[in-house]
Scaffold this motif. Structure first.
Motif, short mmCIF file in Angstrom:
data_model
loop_
_atom_site.label_atom_id
_atom_site.label_comp_id
_atom_site.label_asym_id
_atom_site.label_seq_id
_atom_site.Cartn_x
_atom_site.Cartn_y
_atom_site.Cartn_z
N ALA A 145 -2.43 -0.35 0.79
CA ALA A 145 -2.39 0.71 1.80
C ALA A 145 -1.19 1.62 1.57
CB ALA A 145 -2.34 0.09 3.19
N GLY A 146 -0.06 1.00 1.22
CA GLY A 146 1.16 1.77 0.97
C GLY A 146 0.97 2.72 -0.19
N LEU A 188 -1.16 5.62 0.87
CA LEU A 188 -0.42 6.56 1.72
C LEU A 188 0.57 7.39 0.92
CD1 LEU A 188 0.34 4.70 5.06
CD2 LEU A 188 -1.00 6.77 4.72
N MET A 248 -1.10 10.84 0.09
CA MET A 248 -0.72 11.71 1.20
C MET A 248 0.70 12.24 1.07
SD MET A 248 -1.14 11.12 5.24
CE MET A 248 0.50 11.36 5.87
N LEU A 249 1.65 11.32 0.92
CA LEU A 249 3.05 11.75 0.92
C LEU A 249 3.37 12.62 -0.29
CD1 LEU A 249 5.32 11.28 2.90
CD2 LEU A 249 6.20 9.49 1.40
#
Lengths: 314, 340
Positions: A35-36, A39, A43-44
């Motif tokens: 999940a990290g 993300l 996304m980041l």
């Protein structure tokens, strides 16, 4: 004999526990990792890249000129640069922003006005019927929204189903002229986002203790007062969640105005798309995206401060 | 009162005729499913009767929605509004009636005093204990000065000690407010303690109405006698003013009884073991010492087990052991003849 052996096992137990804790920690990190990665990677990093782009000069054929930093994209949002390098206010982009906010806000209001009674009706049915009705609400999700938006073109265009229907009933003379207007966009938005209002409100109404409604009736509240003073406050978390779920995505919609709207119903999403497409001004597109993000976050912040500590969103 | 459709139609209440007096503490008593809550909901207006009528001080209530009836309910679940404070909960009814703010504030203060919750006005229901929630529910209903206060199993969610306290509290509130209370419970002891009159209900009908003393001392059926307190039943035959028991012994009839098979109901504390073995012969099955009382479980030939409860007064202790033959004395005034 017995005492020392017990000590040994307890020491072993302690180190075993520590080993277990270490493994526990590892497992936890391993579980968070996918999940990290998603993300951070999806996304980041792209967002950081966009933030960087918004401070660069545009390339002549799209893209950006790396290393050439300028705040021009943000200036362009509010001002026109004249020939003598002076700045004059340009409200074109602001008006697109305000139109988008207007359309999104009206979408939110209309979906709320339709969605709340619908949710209330569903929540008051027997559990069996409730399941059925909720199933019906989710049926549109089975078809791609793009396809369904095309269907609206067929319905709204001159000579389309709605026009010919109205003519048959004798309610309309001449042409409907509805497609490619802001009203067509508004219809499309309300249609697309209605389920996102119904579902969270239904979720909060379904959990409502209807005995409270009886208590309200017992205490001289008629139906309207009971709805206003008891049902609505208790359904507030669902109403707020529904409003956010409708307002924020409606603000950034791209293909509903693209397909149903004309030149005068451009929304932020279309403007941003243009910058990355025909206009070849990636930094400006990135800056617009961040302006939108900042405004949405501002609204969320106001909401969070207003309803602090009054339960979760859903 | 008929429920459901087609083959699932259920008659929830049948041939109910009741008159409840002004300022009375009236209790509807019965096991779950007997229709007592339905009757309460009919008075409150949550259900509409399929037949019959309900009148409040002469005014018919049929067709009036709950919010137009000068009646308030204390719900079993309390149904306090979780989003409102204690004071706002109590003020709710008066606000709906459009009373002026100053008056509402005054009444809320009064009610908080009445239910001893001064200082709790700004708490939310979730921050209160069960007993406190109960008091808020009472205050919320009483604040409107209803003509009738309906209480639906209102104490059953509380633990025993709190329930005893609230029973007294309710009696006090009833006396102080002068409002008619209609109380629903399945707890016979609670009903006896609190009520002016009790209606014992059985399967949608009223089995007996009367004061606690009447219901306890003169039950009119085996059902009522069994439901209220403990009762021994003896089979007997009435003939010529005498009750004949199967073992050959006889008792005088307390009231005139036509000849035929009857059931006798005798409260355990009103029967006695005779000192000299006279009376109906029985055998001791068990002796249970309970501190204030001793309970003797007796076997009588051809009868159900029989209990005798005797107070352990000084010097009254009888040395009876299981297996001993004893005599059972039934004073005529202790025997209630049930037609069956």
């Amino acid at each position: 004999m017995a005492t020392p052996s017990r000590e040994v096992t307890s020491i072993a137990g302690g180190s075993a526990r520590r080993a277990l804790e270490r493994r526990d920690l590892l497992t936890r990190w391993a579980l968070i990792l996918p999940a990290g990665l998603v993300l951070v990677g999806l996304m980041l990093l792209p967002m950081l890249l966009m933030a960087l782009m918004s401070w660069l000069e545009p390339g002549s054929f799209g893209g950006v000129r790396w290393g050439h930093y300028t705040p021009e994209a943000y200036i362009k949002f509010l001002f026109d640069r004249n020939l003598d390098d002076s700045l004059s206010l340009n409200t074109d982009y602001l008006s697109i922003f305000s139109r988008s906010f207007g359309l999104a806000f009206i979408t939110m209001l209309i979906t709320l006005l339709i969605g709340f009674p619908v949710s209330l009706y569903i929540a008051l049915q027997t559990p069996r019927r409730r399941q059925w009705l909720i199933f019906l609400v989710t049926i549109p999700f089975w078809t791609n929204l793009l396809v369904r938006t095309y269907a609206w073109i067929l319905l709204l265009r001159n000579g389309g189903l709605i026009e010919s229907g109205l003519k048959q009933m004798g309610l309309l003379q001449g042409s409907l002229d509805l497609l490619y207007t802001p009203i067509a966009v508004q219809i499309g938005l309300v249609y697309a986002f209605l389920p996102f209002m119904v579902l969270p409100i239904y979720t909060s109404l379904e959990k409502l203790d209807w005995r409270l409604l009886e208590a309200a009736f017992d205490l001289y509240a008629n139906r309207w007062k009971a709805l206003w003073r008891v049902v609505l406050p208790l359904a507030a978390p669902g109403v707020i969640a529904g409003c956010i779920l409708v307002f924020v995505p409606a603000l950034g919609t791209y293909y509903i105005p693209e397909l149903l709207g004309g030149a005068k119903s451009l929304m932020i999403g279309n403007l941003i798309q243009q910058q990355f497409g025909a206009s070849r001004d990636w930094p400006f597109g990135a800056a617009l995206s961040f302006a939108l993000l900042a405004l949405v976050l501002l609204f969320m912040l106001i909401y969070a401060l207003r309803f602090r500590g009054k339960g979760s969103l859903l | 009162m008929v429920y459901g459709e087609g083959s699932e139609r259920v008659r929830a209440l049948d041939r109910i005729s009741l008159e409840i007096g002004h300022n009375e503490f009236f209790t509807l008593l019965g096991p779950s499913g007997c229709g007592k809550t339905t009757l309460l909901r009919l008075i409150a207006g949550f259900e509409q009767p399929t037949e019959g009528s309900i009148r409040l001080y002469g005014q018919p209530l049929e067709g009036l929605p709950p919010y137009r009836r000068p009646v308030n309910t204390v719900f079993q679940s309390y149904a306090l509004f979780p989003h409102l404070s204690v004071a706002q909960n109590i003020a709710f009814g008066l606000e709906m009636l459009g009373k002026p703010r100053a008056e509402i504030a005054q009444v809320v203060r009064e009610m908080l005093g009445l239910v001893k919750l001064v200082g709790y006005e700004n708490r939310r229901p979730a921050q209160l204990s069960g007993g406190q929630q109960q008091r808020v529910a009472l205050a919320r209903a009483l604040a409107n000065r209803p003509k009738v206060l309906l209480l639906d199993e209102s104490l059953s969610a509380l633990d025993l000690k709190l329930r005893k306290e609230m029973q007294l509290e309710l009696k006090r509130l009833h006396a102080e407010t002068g409002i008619t209370f209609v109380f629903v419970t399945h707890d016979q002891e609670e009903a006896l303690t609190m009520s002016d009159r009790i209606a014992v209900m059985q399967e949608g009908r009223i089995a007996q109405v009367g004061t606690p003393t009447e219901i306890y001392d003169a039950p009119n059926s085996r059902y009522v006698a069994d439901f209220i307190g403990e009762t021994n039943f003896l089979k007997a035959r009435a003939r010529g003013g005498v009750l004949l028991l199967p073992d050959g012994s006889s008792l005088p009839t307390p009231v005139h009884t036509p000849d035929g098979e009857v059931t006798l109901a005798i409260r355990p504390e009103r029967a006695r073991l005779s000192a000299d073995g006279s009376g109906i012969s029985a055998r001791v099955k068990d002796v249970v010492y309970k501190g204030t009382d001793t309970i003797y479980l007796l076997e009588l030939p051809g009868q159900e087990p029989f209990q005798v409860r005797s107070q352990n007064r000084l010097g009254a202790l009888q040395l009876v052991r299981p297996g001993d033959p004893v005599g059972l004395e039934l004073p005529p005034e202790a025997v209630r003849v049930l037609k069956e």
